[in-house]
Design a protein around this motif. Structure first.
Motif, PDB file in Angstrom:
ATOM      1  N   VAL A  35       0.855  -1.190   0.000  1.00 50.61           N
ATOM      2  CA  VAL A  35       0.000   0.000   0.000  1.00 50.61           C
ATOM      3  C   VAL A  35       0.890   1.238   0.000  1.00 50.61           C
ATOM      4  CG1 VAL A  35      -1.850   1.227   1.208  1.00 50.61           C
ATOM      5  CG2 VAL A  35      -1.763  -1.273   1.269  1.00 50.61           C
ATOM      6  N   VAL A  36       0.668   2.111  -0.968  1.00 51.09           N
ATOM      7  CA  VAL A  36       1.472   3.327  -1.108  1.00 51.09           C
ATOM      8  C   VAL A  36       0.535   4.528  -1.254  1.00 51.09           C
ATOM      9  CG1 VAL A  36       3.486   2.211  -2.144  1.00 51.09           C
ATOM     10  CG2 VAL A  36       1.606   2.960  -3.596  1.00 51.09           C
ATOM     11  N   PRO A  37       0.967   5.723  -0.841  1.00 50.56           N
ATOM     12  CA  PRO A  37       0.077   6.892  -0.912  1.00 50.56           C
ATOM     13  C   PRO A  37      -0.165   7.411  -2.323  1.00 50.56           C
ATOM     14  CG  PRO A  37       2.221   7.525  -0.047  1.00 50.56           C
ATOM     15  CD  PRO A  37       2.214   6.023  -0.119  1.00 50.56           C
ATOM     16  N   HIS A  38       0.769   7.187  -3.255  1.00 48.85           N
ATOM     17  CA  HIS A  38       0.583   7.699  -4.610  1.00 48.85           C
ATOM     18  C   HIS A  38       1.441   6.892  -5.587  1.00 48.85           C
ATOM     19  CE1 HIS A  38       4.414   9.706  -3.795  1.00 48.85           C
ATOM     20  NE2 HIS A  38       3.854  10.223  -2.715  1.00 48.85           N
ATOM     21  N   GLN A  63      -3.129   2.058  -3.841  1.00 46.04           N
ATOM     22  CA  GLN A  63      -3.391   3.191  -2.975  1.00 46.04           C
ATOM     23  C   GLN A  63      -4.426   2.790  -1.930  1.00 46.04           C
ATOM     24  OE1 GLN A  63      -3.765   7.040  -5.002  1.00 46.04           O
ATOM     25  NE2 GLN A  63      -2.889   6.110  -6.834  1.00 46.04           N
ATOM     26  N   PRO A  64      -4.473   3.487  -0.781  1.00 46.53           N
ATOM     27  CA  PRO A  64      -5.338   3.046   0.318  1.00 46.53           C
ATOM     28  C   PRO A  64      -6.790   2.837  -0.076  1.00 46.53           C
ATOM     29  CG  PRO A  64      -3.833   4.743   1.085  1.00 46.53           C
ATOM     30  CD  PRO A  64      -3.638   4.643  -0.389  1.00 46.53           C
ATOM     31  N   ALA A  65      -7.375   3.761  -0.838  1.00 45.14           N
ATOM     32  CA  ALA A  65      -8.784   3.632  -1.202  1.00 45.14           C
ATOM     33  C   ALA A  65      -9.028   2.382  -2.042  1.00 45.14           C
ATOM     34  CB  ALA A  65      -9.252   4.880  -1.953  1.00 45.14           C
ATOM     35  N   THR A  66      -8.140   2.108  -2.997  1.00 45.71           N
ATOM     36  CA  THR A  66      -8.288   0.915  -3.833  1.00 45.71           C
ATOM     37  C   THR A  66      -8.186  -0.351  -3.000  1.00 45.71           C
ATOM     38  OG1 THR A  66      -7.289   2.121  -5.670  1.00 45.71           O
ATOM     39  CG2 THR A  66      -7.394  -0.275  -5.863  1.00 45.71           C
ATOM     40  N   MET A  67      -7.226  -0.377  -2.088  1.00 49.78           N
ATOM     41  CA  MET A  67      -7.065  -1.538  -1.218  1.00 49.78           C
ATOM     42  C   MET A  67      -8.323  -1.795  -0.389  1.00 49.78           C
ATOM     43  SD  MET A  67      -6.411  -2.298   2.271  1.00 49.78           S
ATOM     44  CE  MET A  67      -5.732  -0.766   2.898  1.00 49.78           C
ATOM     45  N   LEU A  68      -8.906  -0.736   0.151  1.00 50.88           N
ATOM     46  CA  LEU A  68     -10.100  -0.898   0.992  1.00 50.88           C
ATOM     47  C   LEU A  68     -11.297  -1.378   0.178  1.00 50.88           C
ATOM     48  CD1 LEU A  68      -9.735   2.297   3.204  1.00 50.88           C
ATOM     49  CD2 LEU A  68      -9.449  -0.071   3.941  1.00 50.88           C
ATOM     50  N   ILE A  77     -19.264  -7.942   0.941  1.00 47.12           N
ATOM     51  CA  ILE A  77     -20.067  -6.950   1.656  1.00 47.12           C
ATOM     52  C   ILE A  77     -20.880  -6.174   0.629  1.00 47.12           C
ATOM     53  CG2 ILE A  77     -19.987  -4.891   3.109  1.00 47.12           C
ATOM     54  CD1 ILE A  77     -17.389  -5.975   4.287  1.00 47.12           C
ATOM     55  N   GLU A  78     -22.181  -6.044   0.886  1.00 47.19           N
ATOM     56  CA  GLU A  78     -23.065  -5.345  -0.043  1.00 47.19           C
ATOM     57  C   GLU A  78     -22.583  -3.911  -0.232  1.00 47.19           C
ATOM     58  OE1 GLU A  78     -27.712  -3.851  -0.418  1.00 47.19           O
ATOM     59  OE2 GLU A  78     -27.027  -4.967   1.350  1.00 47.19           O
ATOM     60  N   GLN A  79     -22.509  -3.487  -1.476  1.00 46.77           N
ATOM     61  CA  GLN A  79     -22.025  -2.142  -1.764  1.00 46.77           C
ATOM     62  C   GLN A  79     -22.638  -1.638  -3.046  1.00 46.77           C
ATOM     63  OE1 GLN A  79     -17.939  -1.884  -3.443  1.00 46.77           O
ATOM     64  NE2 GLN A  79     -17.762  -4.041  -2.923  1.00 46.77           N
ATOM     65  N   ASP A  80     -22.689  -0.318  -3.177  1.00 48.86           N
ATOM     66  CA  ASP A  80     -23.092   0.322  -4.422  1.00 48.86           C
ATOM     67  C   ASP A  80     -21.848   0.651  -5.232  1.00 48.86           C
ATOM     68  OD1 ASP A  80     -25.805   0.215  -4.023  1.00 48.86           O
ATOM     69  OD2 ASP A  80     -25.897   2.121  -2.948  1.00 48.86           O
ATOM     70  N   ASP A  81     -22.064   1.225  -6.384  1.00 48.56           N
ATOM     71  CA  ASP A  81     -20.955   1.687  -7.207  1.00 48.56           C
ATOM     72  C   ASP A  81     -20.161   2.739  -6.439  1.00 48.56           C
ATOM     73  OD1 ASP A  81     -19.222   2.588  -9.105  1.00 48.56           O
ATOM     74  OD2 ASP A  81     -20.754   3.438 -10.421  1.00 48.56           O
ATOM     75  N   PRO A  82     -18.861   2.510  -6.169  1.00 51.00           N
ATOM     76  CA  PRO A  82     -18.076   3.504  -5.418  1.00 51.00           C
ATOM     77  C   PRO A  82     -17.996   4.843  -6.111  1.00 51.00           C
ATOM     78  CG  PRO A  82     -16.650   1.812  -6.370  1.00 51.00           C
ATOM     79  CD  PRO A  82     -18.060   1.341  -6.540  1.00 51.00           C
ATOM     80  N   GLY A 201      -1.881   9.812   3.378  1.00 53.18           N
ATOM     81  CA  GLY A 201      -3.128   9.333   2.795  1.00 53.18           C
ATOM     82  C   GLY A 201      -3.883   8.339   3.647  1.00 53.18           C
ATOM     83  N   LEU A 202      -3.340   7.972   4.808  1.00 49.72           N
ATOM     84  CA  LEU A 202      -4.029   7.014   5.677  1.00 49.72           C
ATOM     85  C   LEU A 202      -4.896   7.773   6.676  1.00 49.72           C
ATOM     86  CD1 LEU A 202      -1.382   4.257   6.496  1.00 49.72           C
ATOM     87  CD2 LEU A 202      -3.113   4.280   4.703  1.00 49.72           C
ATOM     88  N   ALA A 203      -6.200   7.667   6.524  1.00 43.04           N
ATOM     89  CA  ALA A 203      -7.128   8.289   7.455  1.00 43.04           C
ATOM     90  C   ALA A 203      -7.234   7.430   8.714  1.00 43.04           C
ATOM     91  CB  ALA A 203      -8.496   8.430   6.800  1.00 43.04           C
TER      92      ALA A 203
END
Length: 362
Positions: A35-38, A63-68, A77-82, A201-203
């Motif tokens: 996982v990398v910030p950019h 990147q963190p968002a993609t990993m999550l 897990i049920e999800q909508d279009d990100p 980039g890690l919240a």
């Protein structure tokens, strides 16, 4: 297991990463996630890993968002279009809502008076950016607004967005993800050993998810830290004075330490503090003392030891330079000339050893 490799030299951290990649992979057919910030850091790490290992293969830099989002999908897990809550999508939805909202909110009507279509779109885009940051860094605020908490016109606008777009945004998905992990949902093979290079980039919510993953597998952080001492409680001189005004007598107990760390290192300090709070953290320092008698080495030693500036026996030199330029074009010209001078004066200097930092050019 949650492991923190903490050091002041980025090259040393990359070397440790290469050692972990080469020795700790249980199944060579399973991709190793880093996982990398950019993307720029991912490209540099690829070169470093190839240099240390001879090849950089079967490694995914996320990147963190993609990993999550991939982790959410892998656990069914049920999800909508990100993309529903992306800045681009929110910008157009907000623009559509503005006419009605300005009729109800006089403060917005006054602000947007005479803005025109272009001005209204810019305002909607700025709002989308703010809401995007809230989704990542202030999720509890948005959830409180959805429950009816007061928040002025922003809260009302967010509630309308959720009614139109749907409630499955990231803060709710994060809760479901944490609940699934806490109940012991099996991790996909590639998430049993995660490597995280850098805290940018890690919240706080992302760190919380990584801690939950570490209860079943291994998560190793590689964090560049200029200071070997504990400095998460530092405050800048400005913060110290502001707190002293509100609470007389408290200023004596606040630590400013090195002014560069206190004033310019706030974001890194807060993220490092969030990580160091984890009780299960295995901290493995790997600091190396800066060498040389240059001004830059002196500043680095002061930062590392958390000393105030003013190391004895060090004079001015060209290791730190400030160039005052009258325009962005002139800045580029000076940078070009300085780079040519450095490559000409230092035969061993390579392009991959040069980093140019700048604000978002967009």
């Amino acid at each position: 297991m949650l492991i923190l490799h903490q050091g002041n030299h980025l090259g040393r951290l990359a070397e440790l990463l290469a050692m972990v990649v080469s020795s700790d992979r249980l199944d060579p057919m399973v991709p190793q996630i880093v996982v990398v910030p950019h993307r720029s850091l991912a490209g540099w790490l690829e070169l470093q890993l190839a240099s240390h290992l001879g090849i950089c293969a079967n490694i995914r830099f996320l990147q963190p968002a993609t990993m999550l989002w991939e982790l959410v999908g892998s656990l069914d897990i049920e999800q909508d279009d990100p993309g529903r809550f992306s800045e681009a999508a929110l910008s157009w939805r907000l623009l559509e809502m503005l006419p009605e909202l300005t009729r109800e909110q006089p403060v917005l009507a006054r602000y947007l008076k005479g803005a025109g279509e272009v001005g209204q779109y810019r305002f909607a885009h700025e709002l989308a950016t703010v809401f995007g940051r809230y989704l990542v860094y202030r999720p509890e605020l948005l959830l409180a607004w959805e429950r009816g908490a007061e928040g002025g016109w922003q809260a009302e606008l967010w509630r309308r967005l959720v009614r139109q777009t749907g409630p499955l945004h990231w803060p709710r998905l994060q809760r479901r993800l944490l609940s699934r992990l806490e109940r012991g949902a099996p991790l996909p093979a590639m998430y049993e050993h995660l490597l995280v290079f850098g805290l940018e980039g890690l919240a706080p919510g992302t760190i919380e998810v990584l801690e939950a993953v570490a209860r079943q597998g291994v998560v190793q952080f590689f964090v560049q830290d200029p200071c070997e001492e504990l400095w998460t409680d530092l405050v800048s001189e400005r913060e110290r004075l502001q707190r002293a005004i509100g609470e007389p007598g408290i200023a004596e107990g606040l630590v400013t330490g090195n002014p560069l760390l206190a004033s310019l290192g706030r974001m890194g300090r807060e993220r490092l503090g969030l990580l160091l709070q984890r009780e299960s953290l295995d901290r493995r320092p790997c600091f190396t003392g800066p060498r040389g008698a240059t001004l830059l080495a002196s500043v680095q030693r002061e930062l590392m030891a958390l000393r105030p500036p003013g190391e004895a026996g060090v004079g001015a030199d060209d290791s730190i330079q400030l160039h005052v330029c009258h325009s962005p074009v002139r800045e580029v010209e000076v940078l070009h000339d300085r780079l040519l001078g450095l490559f000409d004066g230092r035969p061993g200097l390579q392009p991959d050893q040069v980093l140019v930092l700048l604000p978002d050019p967009e």
